[in-house]
Each structure stands twice: as C-alpha cells, then as structure tokens.
Design a protein around this motif. Structure first.
Motif, mmCIF file in Angstrom:
data_model
loop_
_atom_site.group_PDB
_atom_site.id
_atom_site.type_symbol
_atom_site.label_atom_id
_atom_site.label_comp_id
_atom_site.label_asym_id
_atom_site.label_seq_id
_atom_site.Cartn_x
_atom_site.Cartn_y
_atom_site.Cartn_z
ATOM 1 N N CYS A 125 0.815 -1.218 0.000
ATOM 2 C CA CYS A 125 0.000 0.000 0.000
ATOM 3 C C CYS A 125 0.847 1.266 0.000
ATOM 4 N N SER A 126 1.967 1.214 0.714
ATOM 5 C CA SER A 126 2.771 2.431 0.850
ATOM 6 C C SER A 126 4.198 2.072 1.239
ATOM 7 N N ASP A 164 -6.587 -0.176 -0.086
ATOM 8 C CA ASP A 164 -6.017 0.700 -1.111
ATOM 9 C C ASP A 164 -5.703 2.036 -0.457
ATOM 10 N N ALA A 165 -4.464 2.501 -0.624
ATOM 11 C CA ALA A 165 -4.022 3.735 0.034
ATOM 12 C C ALA A 165 -3.775 4.812 -1.012
ATOM 13 N N ASP A 166 -4.719 5.741 -1.126
ATOM 14 C CA ASP A 166 -4.549 6.849 -2.069
ATOM 15 C C ASP A 166 -4.853 8.164 -1.376
ATOM 16 N N GLY A 167 -4.215 8.360 -0.213
ATOM 17 C CA GLY A 167 -4.372 9.622 0.496
ATOM 18 C C GLY A 167 -5.504 9.626 1.502
ATOM 19 N N ALA A 168 -5.434 10.544 2.471
ATOM 20 C CA ALA A 168 -6.456 10.713 3.511
ATOM 21 C C ALA A 168 -6.763 9.387 4.210
ATOM 22 N N LEU A 169 -5.722 8.665 4.596
ATOM 23 C CA LEU A 169 -5.897 7.336 5.182
ATOM 24 C C LEU A 169 -6.638 7.396 6.514
ATOM 25 N N PHE A 170 -6.292 8.368 7.356
ATOM 26 C CA PHE A 170 -6.956 8.474 8.654
ATOM 27 C C PHE A 170 -8.453 8.701 8.483
ATOM 28 N N ASP A 171 -8.830 9.576 7.560
ATOM 29 C CA ASP A 171 -10.247 9.883 7.344
ATOM 30 C C ASP A 171 -11.037 8.630 6.968
ATOM 31 N N ALA A 172 -10.500 7.850 6.046
ATOM 32 C CA ALA A 172 -11.192 6.640 5.600
ATOM 33 C C ALA A 172 -11.221 5.584 6.696
ATOM 34 N N ALA A 173 -10.122 5.462 7.443
ATOM 35 C CA ALA A 173 -10.069 4.475 8.519
ATOM 36 C C ALA A 173 -11.073 4.807 9.616
#
Length: 290
Positions: A103-104, A152-161
């Motif tokens: 992912c990263s 899938d990691a495409d930015g704003a990971l904390f928000d989605a989590a």
C-alpha cells in the motif's frame, strides 16, 4: 505524411505524464492556478465517498469505507474478558490497523501513527459508554476487537479508517452469552435449546448506544490554497497536512498537523474547520442513509 490525430493525442499524453513525473510541483500548481485539482475536482471538494455495512460475515459488525480510491475494511469481533480492577464495570476497545507494504513504502511509520490517532479519537470523543460493555461487574465484560485493513491507500488514510470504524460500530450487534456449567460466560452460537438450561446473562442481541460520532477531514495547506481530501500524490508533493476531527455537535475533538516549517496560520485553520463541518454534514447523510 501528416501525423494522425490519435498519434498526436498519444504523444500529448506522454508529454503530460512526463511533466507530471519530472516537475510534479509545477504540474500541480499549474492546475491550481486554474482552480482545478489534477483529478478534475474543484479546489474545495472531497472525493466521492461510499460506505457499505456487514460485509464480513464472521464479525459482529463490519463496514467498508471508500473515499476516492482509498479503501478501508473494518471488522469488530466481541470477546469476553475480565475487566480491570480499576474499572470493574467497563469493557474496552482493542484496535489494530493493518496496512500491507504494497500500500505504501512508508507503512512502517504511517501505520502506528494512524492506529494511535484512531484509538485516541474513538476514546476521547465519548463515542459510547464503556459501561455498556459490562456483563458481570468485576468478572466479565466485552472487549471490542476492532481490526481495520487498508485495501487501497490513495491519500487521507486516517479519514477513511475513522469512517470505516464508525460505520462498523453502527453495524455492531452484541452477541448473546450465557453461563456454562463451570460458571464461565460463553457466547451462544447455536440453537437456543442448547443453552436453555444455562443462566442467560443477556436476553437478546443489541446494538451499542452511540452517543457521539467523530468525523475527520484532512487538508493540504499550500501557499494560499487549502485542498481537502488529498490524494497520495498530492500528499507526497505538498508540505503541510492538517487533520481536523469534529464530533456530532461540531465540537473539535482533535487537531493534527504534519509537515511545514511553522504552525499553520490561524485563518487557514479556521477555513479547515469550516470545510470539516461541511464534510461532516455529508458523512452524516451517508451514514444516515444506510
């Protein structure tokens, strides 16, 4: 011989892609000057968001949250534990954030930070009363094992989590339990007839009473621009990231800042908070429609 239109279009695409890779900041600033993000969004718009509940059949509650391409799958499994001596009438939450290296490239540093922020946010906002997880005072309580998998990691990971966690708790059903012959609390997984001679601890499955829901929005601060819900590409180029977490009453729960040489100026912070309030309204609507 003239070059065909399709060949010209292909060559133009190659040139644009090369510019994007060689001069990424210049490429982005060119779009920003035209009030557009490279993915076609207006400057102040978040990406399309999807939430689906109950996708993990083996869990007591689960949800998938997708913001743009960033995708998180949260599942909650309930386990019986002995409560702490200091809080005999309370259960607890055990959170694990899983992010595979694919992912990263920065997974070793990113994953622990997100995990800690998620735990702090869920507990500090008073999302629900931990006393609701008590089964027998001083003897048995529920532990909510919350596992969040980054697909899938495409930015704003904390928000989605965080969104996936909130949705999973809204989907959670606390299972039935009974006392077995040895006086231990066990989950009722089969037909009720198997447990009819055992003392029931709770009479029926129930949902948690959610008192307060946290919502978050990550923004990029770049020069005079404030860009909500950044992609991974934008995060890798820009200097300053700010994450605002608000509760159901629009009160600030937490504020995180990373990058940049100085504290973000106050007017930008106020703008980020206003954007977070608008985003919270959108997310409330999405969760309310489930």
């Amino acid at each position: 011989m003239g070059v065909s239109d399709s060949s010209q279009d292909l060559w133009s695409e190659v040139e644009v892609d090369a510019l994007r890779r060689i001069f990424p900041l210049g490429f982005f600033e060119h779009h920003l000057s035209e009030s557009l993000r490279p993915d076609g969004r207006p400057l102040g718009k978040a990406r399309d968001t999807i939430v689906k509940l109950g996708l993990v059949s083996s869990a007591n509650g689960s949800a998938l949250a997708k913001i743009g391409s960033t995708t998180m799958l949260a599942s909650i499994t309930m386990e019986v534990m002995t409560p702490c001596i200091d809080s005999p009438d309370q259960g607890c939450i055990a959170l694990e954030f899983h992010m595979p290296p694919i992912c990263s490239p920065t997974v070793e540093t990113v994953a622990p930070v997100i995990s800690k922020r998620l735990s702090d946010t869920i507990l500090s906002c008073g999302m629900f009363d931990l006393n609701e997880l008590c089964l027998v005072s001083g003897k048995a309580a529920w532990m909510c094992c919350l596992d969040i998998h980054c697909l899938d990691a495409d930015g704003a990971l904390f928000d989605a989590a965080l969104l996936s966690a909130v949705a999973a708790f809204s989907n959670l059903q606390i299972p039935l339990v009974a006392l077995n012959d040895n006086g231990r609390i066990v989950a009722i997984t089969g037909e009720k007839e198997e447990h009819e001679n055992k003392e029931a601890v709770n009479k029926e499955k129930r949902k948690l009473m959610i008192k307060n829901i946290p919502f978050s929005l990550t923004c990029i601060l770049h020069k005079n621009y404030i860009l909500p819900d950044p992609t991974a590409e934008e995060e890798s180029i820009m200097d300053t990231l700010v994450t605002v977490v608000l509760d159901s009453s629009d009160q600030m729960v937490s504020f995180y800042k990373s990058g940049g040489n100085a504290l973000a100026y106050s007017s930008a912070i106020k703008s980020c908070v206003e954007l977070a309030r608008e985003r919270a309204k959108e997310l409330k609507q999405i969760l309310g429609d489930l």
